[in-house]
Design a protein around this motif. Sequence first.
Motif, PDB file in Angstrom:
ATOM      1  N   GLN A 355       0.822  -1.202   0.000  1.00  0.00           N
ATOM      2  CA  GLN A 355       0.000   0.000   0.000  1.00  0.00           C
ATOM      3  C   GLN A 355       0.860   1.256   0.000  1.00  0.00           C
ATOM      4  OE1 GLN A 355      -2.650   0.323   3.381  1.00  0.00           O
ATOM      5  NE2 GLN A 355      -3.264   2.417   2.863  1.00  0.00           N
ATOM      6  N   GLU A 359       0.696   4.013  -3.005  1.00  0.00           N
ATOM      7  CA  GLU A 359       0.216   5.363  -2.736  1.00  0.00           C
ATOM      8  C   GLU A 359       1.313   6.426  -2.728  1.00  0.00           C
ATOM      9  OE1 GLU A 359      -1.956   5.157   0.912  1.00  0.00           O
ATOM     10  OE2 GLU A 359      -3.564   3.909   0.070  1.00  0.00           O
ATOM     11  N   THR A 438      -0.221   6.037   7.760  1.00  0.00           N
ATOM     12  CA  THR A 438      -0.683   4.786   7.150  1.00  0.00           C
ATOM     13  C   THR A 438      -0.224   3.581   7.962  1.00  0.00           C
ATOM     14  OG1 THR A 438      -0.619   5.820   4.966  1.00  0.00           O
ATOM     15  CG2 THR A 438      -0.670   3.417   5.034  1.00  0.00           C
TER      16      THR A 438
END
Length: 582
Positions: A355, A359, A438
């Motif tokens: 991820q 991102e 995150t």
Amino acid sequence: MPGTNTPRGSRRRVVRAVGALTAAGVIGATVAACGEPADQVPSLGFAIDNIVTTYNANTVEGAATGAAAAFGRVLTGTNYIGPSGGPVADTDFATASVLPGDTLTVQYRINPAAVYSDGVPIACDDLVLAWAAGSGRFTRSADDGHAPMFDAATRAGYADIDRVDCQPGSKEATVVFKPGRSYLDWRSLFGATELMPAHVAAQAAGVPDLVGAIHSGDTDAVRRIAEFWNTGWRLVPGQLDVTKLPSSGPYKIDSFTEDGGLVLVENERWWGTKPATSRIVVWPKDSDVQSRIGDGDVEVVDVGSGSISGLDLSRGFEVVNEPSRSVEQLVLANHGVFGSVDARRAFALCLPRQQLYDELGHPGFDPGAGLGSGVVDSRITAPDTLFFQSAVAAEGGMYTDPDIPGAKAAREESGQSHLTVRVGYLGPDERRAQTVRTIAASCQAAGITIEDVSSPTFAPSALGAGQADAVLAGTASAAGAAGSSVPTDSSFALRSGNGDNFGGFSNGRFDQVVDQLAVDGSLSARMSLSGEAEAILWNEMPTIPLFDQPRTIAHSNGMHAVVPNPTRSGAGWNMDRWILLR
């Protein structure tokens, strides 16, 4: 050779860059012959994403800062790191020749015209000082734990040198390596920003014969030299003593203030091609870059992609986003919260690495193949090398996506009912702040709380001081431009006793592997050793690699010769060729 390992995905960028550089060479030659044209901008601003606190990029402190990016054309050497990642010989400074024999022996001949900006001739004394500082052979007393006198960031290559034959003041030096230690990357030694002015250190230390003191092992004299080498070149805005900052390149330091930036001006004693623009102002990270751009003070930008919140380069700039030779990673302390490998493994298992790459890891460019192509599973082997696939096999897909049950189990194995992990980085940095947010969202379910302890003065030494548990940074814990294709840059950052091993990781077998990789050119041996090294690192978890750090390089429309260099040299590697016409 530079370009040997250039990934297909970035080759087009390099070709365009070389074309621009060639054109700039013609323009630069014209400027050198005729002086600056009337329509040329006489001063250029250069914004970087790291602080500058010292002239000496070779100390533990200096290597983590932007010193190498700022001073590549102020303190030159026998080579520089080029855009393809490898060392390029700088024959303006010196030539190097390998002498015949069983032991690697390199003869350096410094340009007879080479002189510091203060008028002192550049001599082999500077090579002797660089070797002494990087070799680790000079240590403090037993009361100080026999720690190295010189606070050097790395011993890579220099520890393999047996001696540097040099007559004080001579333009020739013969570097003799230890038997069996023919350092493969010897061409990268004594490079740009690595050769500090020995005459300044000698004078400050009160040592009339620096070479003699080092060769004879005069402990007291070497200690005084080391004390100055460690701290004597620190830079404080508004408090410069320029007599201690002589230049060996086309630029020299003129001033450094918070409001006026780090001002580099033409070094009139430079013996090479005259710089195309006579004044460069470096704006470090603690400058308000967006405001400087709005005020027209910045013409060149080299920063981590997404690191500056609200950065707008849409008007008046040409922008390139590309992956770099620096691996964005988490460097973990091997004590405190992370004193057990189970705790480090628990943290790694809750990370959403895929991820994070999706991102934050490839903004504004097509990942393609090679650098920047995905989550990085190797700490010491680049994705565009022959050995990458064998090196990354040890990860086995275990740490690509979060494994919350596995993270919980590992945390419980560590004997801790809950983990609080303090993650630090040089701030402000929006991409890294988002990385921490995150990670925090992912790890919460595993009973692991993440705290952001970034600050504008954060340094990776916070790990050893107990002020952080993890550092979010690039290769060797550098905050800004970092890395190269020289593999010892990353491998020695995890070797026992190396200055930039901030987490304090120590593994005897890993040290042996790193030492062998530094001298063994056999393809089969390198493939096997690279895989073994990564297996050790994934098992012990001293760091967690994320992705190849993306960089944003921008320059004002109409500029010539700004060539992206995704290494520790940064875009400023050829700043003496930059030209902007009105």
